[in-house]
Enzyme design. Structure first.
Site, PDB file in Angstrom:
ATOM      1  N   LEU A  86      19.180  -4.783   6.518  1.00 28.09           N
ATOM      2  CA  LEU A  86      20.215  -4.658   5.488  1.00 28.09           C
ATOM      3  C   LEU A  86      21.595  -4.749   6.132  1.00 28.09           C
ATOM      4  O   LEU A  86      21.790  -4.357   7.278  1.00 28.09           O
ATOM      5  CB  LEU A  86      20.071  -3.320   4.759  1.00 28.09           C
ATOM      6  CG  LEU A  86      18.707  -3.019   4.131  1.00 28.09           C
ATOM      7  CD1 LEU A  86      18.771  -1.710   3.346  1.00 28.09           C
ATOM      8  CD2 LEU A  86      18.226  -4.156   3.233  1.00 28.09           C
ATOM      9  N   THR A 142       0.833  -1.207   0.000  1.00 28.45           N
ATOM     10  CA  THR A 142       0.000   0.000   0.000  1.00 28.45           C
ATOM     11  C   THR A 142       0.871   1.263   0.000  1.00 28.45           C
ATOM     12  O   THR A 142       0.486   2.277  -0.580  1.00 28.45           O
ATOM     13  CB  THR A 142      -0.982   0.035   1.192  1.00 28.45           C
ATOM     14  OG1 THR A 142      -0.250   0.069   2.409  1.00 28.45           O
ATOM     15  CG2 THR A 142      -1.922  -1.154   1.173  1.00 28.45           C
ATOM     16  N   ARG A 198      17.413 -17.352   0.010  1.00 29.45           N
ATOM     17  CA  ARG A 198      17.874 -18.723   0.293  1.00 29.45           C
ATOM     18  C   ARG A 198      18.708 -19.306  -0.850  1.00 29.45           C
ATOM     19  O   ARG A 198      19.403 -20.298  -0.683  1.00 29.45           O
ATOM     20  CB  ARG A 198      16.679 -19.631   0.588  1.00 29.45           C
ATOM     21  CG  ARG A 198      16.301 -19.579   2.069  1.00 29.45           C
ATOM     22  CD  ARG A 198      15.035 -20.326   2.334  1.00 29.45           C
ATOM     23  NE  ARG A 198      13.906 -19.688   1.640  1.00 29.45           N
ATOM     24  CZ  ARG A 198      12.659 -20.106   1.699  1.00 29.45           C
ATOM     25  NH1 ARG A 198      12.356 -21.180   2.388  1.00 29.45           N
ATOM     26  NH2 ARG A 198      11.700 -19.452   1.085  1.00 29.45           N
ATOM     27  N   LYS A 243      24.021 -13.623   2.956  1.00 26.49           N
ATOM     28  CA  LYS A 243      23.185 -12.444   2.711  1.00 26.49           C
ATOM     29  C   LYS A 243      23.896 -11.432   1.815  1.00 26.49           C
ATOM     30  O   LYS A 243      23.287 -10.794   0.950  1.00 26.49           O
ATOM     31  CB  LYS A 243      22.843 -11.810   4.057  1.00 26.49           C
ATOM     32  CG  LYS A 243      21.628 -10.928   4.051  1.00 26.49           C
ATOM     33  CD  LYS A 243      21.288 -10.536   5.485  1.00 26.49           C
ATOM     34  CE  LYS A 243      20.014  -9.756   5.586  1.00 26.49           C
ATOM     35  NZ  LYS A 243      19.686  -9.403   6.979  1.00 26.49           N
ATOM     36  N   MET A 247      10.837  -6.543   5.162  1.00 27.37           N
ATOM     37  CA  MET A 247      11.049  -7.146   6.472  1.00 27.37           C
ATOM     38  C   MET A 247      12.403  -7.854   6.576  1.00 27.37           C
ATOM     39  O   MET A 247      12.477  -9.019   6.968  1.00 27.37           O
ATOM     40  CB  MET A 247       9.894  -8.111   6.780  1.00 27.37           C
ATOM     41  CG  MET A 247       8.562  -7.407   6.894  1.00 27.37           C
ATOM     42  SD  MET A 247       8.582  -6.092   8.156  1.00 27.37           S
ATOM     43  CE  MET A 247       6.866  -5.578   8.120  1.00 27.37           C
ATOM     44  N   ARG A 248      13.435  -7.125   6.185  1.00 27.68           N
ATOM     45  CA  ARG A 248      14.790  -7.658   6.337  1.00 27.68           C
ATOM     46  C   ARG A 248      15.726  -6.555   6.804  1.00 27.68           C
ATOM     47  O   ARG A 248      15.545  -5.398   6.431  1.00 27.68           O
ATOM     48  CB  ARG A 248      15.315  -8.203   5.009  1.00 27.68           C
ATOM     49  CG  ARG A 248      14.749  -9.552   4.692  1.00 27.68           C
ATOM     50  CD  ARG A 248      15.320 -10.145   3.445  1.00 27.68           C
ATOM     51  NE  ARG A 248      14.515 -11.288   3.095  1.00 27.68           N
ATOM     52  CZ  ARG A 248      14.759 -12.527   3.490  1.00 27.68           C
ATOM     53  NH1 ARG A 248      15.822 -12.787   4.217  1.00 27.68           N
ATOM     54  NH2 ARG A 248      13.952 -13.511   3.148  1.00 27.68           N
ATOM     55  N   HIS A 296       8.349   3.366   9.280  1.00 25.41           N
ATOM     56  CA  HIS A 296       8.044   2.427  10.361  1.00 25.41           C
ATOM     57  C   HIS A 296       6.720   2.836  11.019  1.00 25.41           C
ATOM     58  O   HIS A 296       6.498   4.023  11.285  1.00 25.41           O
ATOM     59  CB  HIS A 296       9.173   2.431  11.391  1.00 25.41           C
ATOM     60  CG  HIS A 296       8.936   1.438  12.479  1.00 25.41           C
ATOM     61  ND1 HIS A 296       9.088   0.076  12.276  1.00 25.41           N
ATOM     62  CD2 HIS A 296       8.497   1.584  13.752  1.00 25.41           C
ATOM     63  CE1 HIS A 296       8.772  -0.558  13.388  1.00 25.41           C
ATOM     64  NE2 HIS A 296       8.405   0.329  14.291  1.00 25.41           N
ATOM     65  N   ASN A 344      13.476   4.422   5.331  1.00 29.85           N
ATOM     66  CA  ASN A 344      12.467   3.440   5.734  1.00 29.85           C
ATOM     67  C   ASN A 344      11.276   4.147   6.367  1.00 29.85           C
ATOM     68  O   ASN A 344      11.416   5.236   6.922  1.00 29.85           O
ATOM     69  CB  ASN A 344      13.073   2.468   6.754  1.00 29.85           C
ATOM     70  CG  ASN A 344      12.087   1.397   7.202  1.00 29.85           C
ATOM     71  OD1 ASN A 344      11.345   0.832   6.373  1.00 29.85           O
ATOM     72  ND2 ASN A 344      12.049   1.104   8.492  1.00 29.85           N
TER      73      ASN A 344
HETATM   74  C1  GAR Z   1       3.843  -0.742   6.758  1.00 27.23           C
HETATM   75  O1  GAR Z   1       2.962  -0.479   7.805  1.00 27.23           O
HETATM   76  C2  GAR Z   1       5.277  -0.424   7.173  1.00 27.23           C
HETATM   77  O2  GAR Z   1       5.375   0.676   8.016  1.00 27.23           O
HETATM   78  C3  GAR Z   1       5.644  -1.694   7.885  1.00 27.23           C
HETATM   79  O3  GAR Z   1       5.128  -2.705   7.058  1.00 27.23           O
HETATM   80  C4  GAR Z   1       3.903  -2.238   6.467  1.00 27.23           C
HETATM   81  C5  GAR Z   1       3.924  -2.545   4.993  1.00 27.23           C
HETATM   82  O4  GAR Z   1       2.678  -2.262   4.416  1.00 27.23           O
HETATM   83  N1  GAR Z   1       7.066  -1.789   8.061  1.00 27.23           N
HETATM   84  C6  GAR Z   1       7.632  -2.243   9.186  1.00 27.23           C
HETATM   85  O5  GAR Z   1       7.007  -2.688  10.129  1.00 27.23           O
HETATM   86  C7  GAR Z   1       9.168  -2.181   9.197  1.00 27.23           C
HETATM   87  N2  GAR Z   1       9.676  -2.415  10.488  1.00 27.23           N
HETATM   88  P1  GAR Z   1       2.519  -2.137   2.837  1.00 27.23           P
HETATM   89  O6  GAR Z   1       3.154  -3.400   2.219  1.00 27.23           O
HETATM   90  O7  GAR Z   1       1.033  -2.137   2.633  1.00 27.23           O
HETATM   91  O8  GAR Z   1       3.187  -0.892   2.395  1.00 27.23           O
END
Ligand code: GAR
Length: 190
Positions: free
Chosen positions: A94, A14, A61, A66, A91-92, A110, A108
């Site tokens: 770096l 999103t 993988r 990495k 969700m990784r 958060h 990023n």
């Molecule tokens: C978002 O809320 C973002 O802030 C979070 O993942 C979601 C991704 O949503 N990120 C974290 O938690 C990073 N630590 P999206 O795929 O709909 O953009």
């Protein structure tokens, strides 16, 4: 000048869509030149492909370490002449390999007010902690977990009547507003 960006995502996308919309609406002098995804079934892939944006699916993988996965990513970033990386639900963590290749050029978003509630479950953790105020943070990326220099935050109230879903909805709406706005400001300062 149009900045060529790469969006790194693992899930729904999103934030990718919000950033793309801001570009369409001419709010951002940028082009999404590449989407990097680490999950082969992530919905963000179809969203990007439907818009004709190249997607690099990286299977960590498949690499012995990495660092090698990140070198493969860097090769793609170079190929698409990317100068700015936006993590949007990637969700990784770096490693220095990628971070030193793009100094101060990795950002990023958060879903909490850092330094509170870092990690994968920022919204849930804030909800369970019963905070009255949470929010969204845009920050530079370092090798820690959501620890880089904060660029901007937006607060989001958690109402007494909120379900987790209510709070998630409000946080995501804030993200979709804050991320393009911060970027527009950064790009205008370049
Ligand atoms: C978002 O809320 C973002 O802030 C979070 O993942 C979601 C991704 O949503 N990120 C974290 O938690 C990073 N630590 P999206 O795929 O709909 O953009």
């Amino acid at each position: 000048m149009v900045t060529k960006i790469a969006i790194f995502a693992s899930g729904t996308g999103t934030n990718f869509s919000a950033l793309h919309q801001a570009i369409i609406n001419q709010k951002l002098p940028a082009k999404i030149s590449l989407v990097v995804v680490d999950q082969p079934n992530a919905p963000v892939i179809a969203k990007a492909q439907a818009l004709g944006i190249p997607v690099f699916i990286v299977n960590y993988r498949a690499y012995a370490e990495k660092k090698l996965a990140e070198l493969a990513i860097i090769e793609q970033l170079n190929l698409h002449r990317v100068t700015l990386i936006l993590l949007a639900g990637y969700m990784r963590i770096l490693t220095p390999t990628l971070i030193t290749a793009y100094p101060n050029q990795i950002i990023n978003i958060h879903p909490a007010l850092l330094p509170n509630f870092p990690g994968r479950h920022g919204i849930l953790d804030a909800y369970q902690a019963n905070v009255k105020l949470t929010g969204v943070t845009v920050h530079y990326v370092d090798t820690g977990i959501d620890t880089g220099t904060i660029i901007q935050q937006m607060t989001v109230p958690r109402l007494a009547t909120d379900t987790l879903a209510d709070l998630e909805k409000r946080i995501h709406a804030a993200e979709h507003q804050l991320y393009p706005a911060v970027l527009a400001k950064l790009l205008s300062e370049e």
